[in-house]
Design a protein around this motif. Structure first.
Motif, PDB file in Angstrom:
ATOM      1  N   PRO A   2      17.010 -42.171  20.574  1.00  0.00           N
ATOM      2  CA  PRO A   2      16.232 -41.958  19.362  1.00  0.00           C
ATOM      3  C   PRO A   2      17.050 -42.247  18.105  1.00  0.00           C
ATOM      4  N   PHE A   3      16.425 -42.905  17.145  1.00  0.00           N
ATOM      5  CA  PHE A   3      17.076 -43.242  15.891  1.00  0.00           C
ATOM      6  C   PHE A   3      17.450 -41.971  15.146  1.00  0.00           C
ATOM      7  N   SER A   4      18.514 -41.999  14.380  1.00  0.00           N
ATOM      8  CA  SER A   4      19.040 -40.791  13.759  1.00  0.00           C
ATOM      9  C   SER A   4      18.151 -40.224  12.667  1.00  0.00           C
ATOM     10  N   GLY A   5      17.318 -41.063  12.069  1.00  0.00           N
ATOM     11  CA  GLY A   5      16.428 -40.576  11.024  1.00  0.00           C
ATOM     12  C   GLY A   5      17.088 -40.426   9.674  1.00  0.00           C
ATOM     13  N   VAL A   6      18.169 -41.164   9.449  1.00  0.00           N
ATOM     14  CA  VAL A   6      18.877 -41.003   8.184  1.00  0.00           C
ATOM     15  C   VAL A   6      18.326 -41.901   7.086  1.00  0.00           C
ATOM     16  N   GLY A   7      17.371 -42.784   7.430  1.00  0.00           N
ATOM     17  CA  GLY A   7      16.786 -43.641   6.410  1.00  0.00           C
ATOM     18  C   GLY A   7      16.080 -42.819   5.353  1.00  0.00           C
ATOM     19  N   ASP A   8      16.186 -43.234   4.098  1.00  0.00           N
ATOM     20  CA  ASP A   8      15.591 -42.458   3.011  1.00  0.00           C
ATOM     21  C   ASP A   8      14.135 -42.832   2.779  1.00  0.00           C
ATOM     22  N   HIS A   9      13.326 -41.813   2.508  1.00  0.00           N
ATOM     23  CA  HIS A   9      11.958 -42.027   2.066  1.00  0.00           C
ATOM     24  C   HIS A   9      12.030 -42.680   0.683  1.00  0.00           C
ATOM     25  N   PRO A  10      11.245 -43.763   0.453  1.00  0.00           N
ATOM     26  CA  PRO A  10      11.389 -44.511  -0.791  1.00  0.00           C
ATOM     27  C   PRO A  10      11.015 -43.741  -2.051  1.00  0.00           C
ATOM     28  N   ILE A  11      10.231 -42.678  -1.911  1.00  0.00           N
ATOM     29  CA  ILE A  11       9.802 -41.914  -3.088  1.00  0.00           C
ATOM     30  C   ILE A  11      10.625 -40.640  -3.243  1.00  0.00           C
ATOM     31  N   THR A  13      13.724 -37.567   9.086  1.00  0.00           N
ATOM     32  CA  THR A  13      13.546 -36.321   9.835  1.00  0.00           C
ATOM     33  C   THR A  13      12.857 -35.283   8.968  1.00  0.00           C
ATOM     34  N   SER A  14      13.276 -35.178   7.728  1.00  0.00           N
ATOM     35  CA  SER A  14      12.653 -34.228   6.802  1.00  0.00           C
ATOM     36  C   SER A  14      11.226 -34.641   6.478  1.00  0.00           C
ATOM     37  N   TRP A  15      10.996 -35.945   6.370  1.00  0.00           N
ATOM     38  CA  TRP A  15       9.639 -36.449   6.125  1.00  0.00           C
ATOM     39  C   TRP A  15       8.720 -36.055   7.280  1.00  0.00           C
ATOM     40  N   ARG A  16       9.199 -36.247   8.514  1.00  0.00           N
ATOM     41  CA  ARG A  16       8.377 -35.888   9.677  1.00  0.00           C
ATOM     42  C   ARG A  16       8.115 -34.390   9.725  1.00  0.00           C
ATOM     43  N   PHE A  17       9.100 -33.591   9.368  1.00  0.00           N
ATOM     44  CA  PHE A  17       8.909 -32.138   9.339  1.00  0.00           C
ATOM     45  C   PHE A  17       7.803 -31.765   8.351  1.00  0.00           C
ATOM     46  N   ALA A  18       7.802 -32.391   7.185  1.00  0.00           N
ATOM     47  CA  ALA A  18       6.771 -32.106   6.178  1.00  0.00           C
ATOM     48  C   ALA A  18       5.383 -32.514   6.683  1.00  0.00           C
ATOM     49  N   VAL A  19       5.338 -33.613   7.438  1.00  0.00           N
ATOM     50  CA  VAL A  19       4.074 -34.064   8.017  1.00  0.00           C
ATOM     51  C   VAL A  19       3.564 -33.060   9.043  1.00  0.00           C
ATOM     52  N   THR A  44       4.193 -29.958   9.486  1.00  0.00           N
ATOM     53  CA  THR A  44       3.859 -28.629   8.964  1.00  0.00           C
ATOM     54  C   THR A  44       2.701 -28.668   7.975  1.00  0.00           C
ATOM     55  N   ASN A  45       2.111 -29.846   7.798  1.00  0.00           N
ATOM     56  CA  ASN A  45       0.956 -30.044   6.919  1.00  0.00           C
ATOM     57  C   ASN A  45       1.278 -29.786   5.451  1.00  0.00           C
ATOM     58  N   ASN A  46       2.536 -29.914   5.099  1.00  0.00           N
ATOM     59  CA  ASN A  46       2.917 -29.826   3.696  1.00  0.00           C
ATOM     60  C   ASN A  46       2.740 -31.164   2.988  1.00  0.00           C
ATOM     61  N   LEU A  47       2.904 -32.243   3.746  1.00  0.00           N
ATOM     62  CA  LEU A  47       2.670 -33.585   3.220  1.00  0.00           C
ATOM     63  C   LEU A  47       1.294 -34.032   3.697  1.00  0.00           C
ATOM     64  N   ARG A  48       0.381 -34.243   2.749  1.00  0.00           N
ATOM     65  CA  ARG A  48      -1.010 -34.535   3.098  1.00  0.00           C
ATOM     66  C   ARG A  48      -1.489 -35.816   2.417  1.00  0.00           C
ATOM     67  N   THR A  83      10.775 -47.510   5.625  1.00  0.00           N
ATOM     68  CA  THR A  83      12.158 -47.165   5.975  1.00  0.00           C
ATOM     69  C   THR A  83      12.231 -46.226   7.172  1.00  0.00           C
ATOM     70  N   CYS A  84      11.103 -45.657   7.561  1.00  0.00           N
ATOM     71  CA  CYS A  84      11.085 -44.705   8.684  1.00  0.00           C
ATOM     72  C   CYS A  84      10.449 -45.297   9.943  1.00  0.00           C
ATOM     73  N   GLU A  85      10.155 -46.581   9.932  1.00  0.00           N
ATOM     74  CA  GLU A  85       9.490 -47.191  11.080  1.00  0.00           C
ATOM     75  C   GLU A  85      10.309 -47.066  12.356  1.00  0.00           C
ATOM     76  N   LYS A  86      11.593 -47.412  12.293  1.00  0.00           N
ATOM     77  CA  LYS A  86      12.424 -47.324  13.498  1.00  0.00           C
ATOM     78  C   LYS A  86      12.566 -45.876  13.955  1.00  0.00           C
ATOM     79  N   TYR A  87      12.702 -44.978  12.996  1.00  0.00           N
ATOM     80  CA  TYR A  87      12.843 -43.566  13.353  1.00  0.00           C
ATOM     81  C   TYR A  87      11.602 -43.062  14.081  1.00  0.00           C
ATOM     82  N   VAL A  88      10.413 -43.335  13.529  1.00  0.00           N
ATOM     83  CA  VAL A  88       9.172 -42.872  14.155  1.00  0.00           C
ATOM     84  C   VAL A  88       8.981 -43.530  15.515  1.00  0.00           C
ATOM     85  N   GLY A  89       9.272 -44.835  15.600  1.00  0.00           N
ATOM     86  CA  GLY A  89       9.131 -45.519  16.879  1.00  0.00           C
ATOM     87  C   GLY A  89      10.032 -44.939  17.943  1.00  0.00           C
TER      88      GLY A  89
END
Length: 253
Positions: free
Chosen positions: A28-37, A43-49, A51-55, A63-69
Motif C-alpha cells: 500500500p502507498f504511504s499516503g504522503v501525497g498532499d491534498h491540493p487544497i 491518509t488524513s483526507w481519507r479519514f475525513a471522508v 468520518t463524514n467530515n468531508l462532504r 495527488t491521492c490516486e495511487k494512495y486510494v488505489g
C-alpha cells in the motif's frame, strides 16, 4: 473461495498497472501525497471522508490516486472491512432473534455486497467524474465479485433466521443484471431487492429513508443496516444499528 479472491486481485492489479497507475498488490502507498487544497496527507483526507467530515466532494484528489488505489487493492481495505463485519456478526449473534420472521437486515449493493474494483481499476479509483454510461455498461455485464466480508455476514444472518433486504441506488432497469450478479457470486436468496424507480431523482438519503419507512410500515423490523456510504445509513428510520464499510472512491449524498 480464497483462490478466486487471489485471482481477482491479481487481475485488478494487472489492469491498474497497464493503465499506468503503478498500483502494487501487496505494498500500500504511504499516503504522503498532499491534498491540493488543504495540504494534508492523503491518509488524513481519507479519514475525513470516512468520518463524514468531508462532504460533497466529486472526485478523489489527483495527488491521492495511487494512495486510494493501493488502499483498495492492498490489504488495508479488506482489513477495515473485516473489522466492521466482525462487529456486525457479534451484534447479530447477540440479538437472539430466532422465531421472529419480521427481522430484516438491509444491505446496500455497490461497494457493500458487490465490489466494482475491476471497473475502478480501469477508471482511476475515483479520480474521474462519474460516468453513468460506462458504469451502467459494467453493471450490465453482471461481473462484479462479492465483497468477501459482506458475503460472510450475509451467510451468518441467514443462519440466524434474519431476512435479507437489498436496497440499492441502481435503477430498476438493471434488476435482471443485478439479480443475476448477486446469485452468481453467492447471494442466493433474499426477501426483497429494491431498486430506484424510473424518474426518481431524489438524493440517496431521501430515497433510501423512504424505502426503509415503507418496510417498517409493512411490519418489518430493521435490526441491522450496512452500507459503504453515509447516505446508506443516515435518515429515519435507520434501523436498530448501522454499520459503515470503507469507501474513499466516491461520495453519494
Amino acid at each position: 473461495m480464497k483462490l478466486a479472491i487471489l485471482l481477482l486481485f491479481l487481475v485488478i492489479s494487472q489492469l491498474a498497472t497497464s493503465n499506468g497507475m503503478d498500483v502494487h498488490l501487496l505494498r500500500p502507498f504511504s499516503g504522503v501525497g498532499d491534498h491540493p487544497i488543504t495540504g494534508v496527507s492523503c491518509t488524513s483526507w481519507r479519514f475525513a471522508v470516512e468520518t463524514n467530515n468531508l462532504r460533497g466532494w466529486l472526485t478523489v484528489p489527483s495527488t491521492c490516486e495511487k494512495y486510494v488505489g493501493n488502499y483498495m487493492i492492498g490489504g488495508y481495505y479488506r482489513q477495515d472491512s473485516a473489522i466492521v463485519v466482525s462487529e456486525a456478526i457479534k451484534y447479530a449473534k447477540a440479538l437472539n432473534s430466532s422465531g421472529d420472521s419480521n427481522n430484516i437486515w438491509i444491505f446496500d449493493i455497490d461497494e457493500t455486497t458487490l465490489s466494482n474494483l475491476p471497473y475502478y481499476a480501469q477508471h482511476g479509483f475515483g479520480v474521474e467524474p462519474y460516468n453513468a454510461t460506462s458504469f451502467n455498461a459494467w453493471v450490465g455485464k453482471s461481473m462484479a465479485p462479492a465483497l468477501p466480508e459482506s458475503l460472510k455476514l450475509y451467510e451468518k444472518l441467514l443462519s440466524l433466521g434474519i431476512k435479507i433486504i437489498f436496497l440499492t441506488g441502481r435503477s430498476e432497469d438493471s434488476r435482471e443484471a443485478t439479480s443475476w450478479n448477486l446469485k452468481r457470486v453467492g447471494y442466493h436468496t433474499w426477501e426483497k431487492l429494491i431498486l430506484r424507480g424510473a424518474g426518481d431523482k431524489s438524493s440517496a438519503v431521501v430515497y433510501k429513508s423512504a424505502e426503509r419507512e415503507k418496510l417498517v410500515k409493512k411490519g418489518y423490523k430493521i435490526v441491522g443496516n450496512i452500507g459503504d456510504q453515509w447516505s446508506d445509513i443516515l435518515g429515519s428510520p435507520e434501523g436498530n444499528r448501522t454499520f459503515k464499510l470503507p469507501d474513499p472512491m466516491y461520495y453519494l449524498s
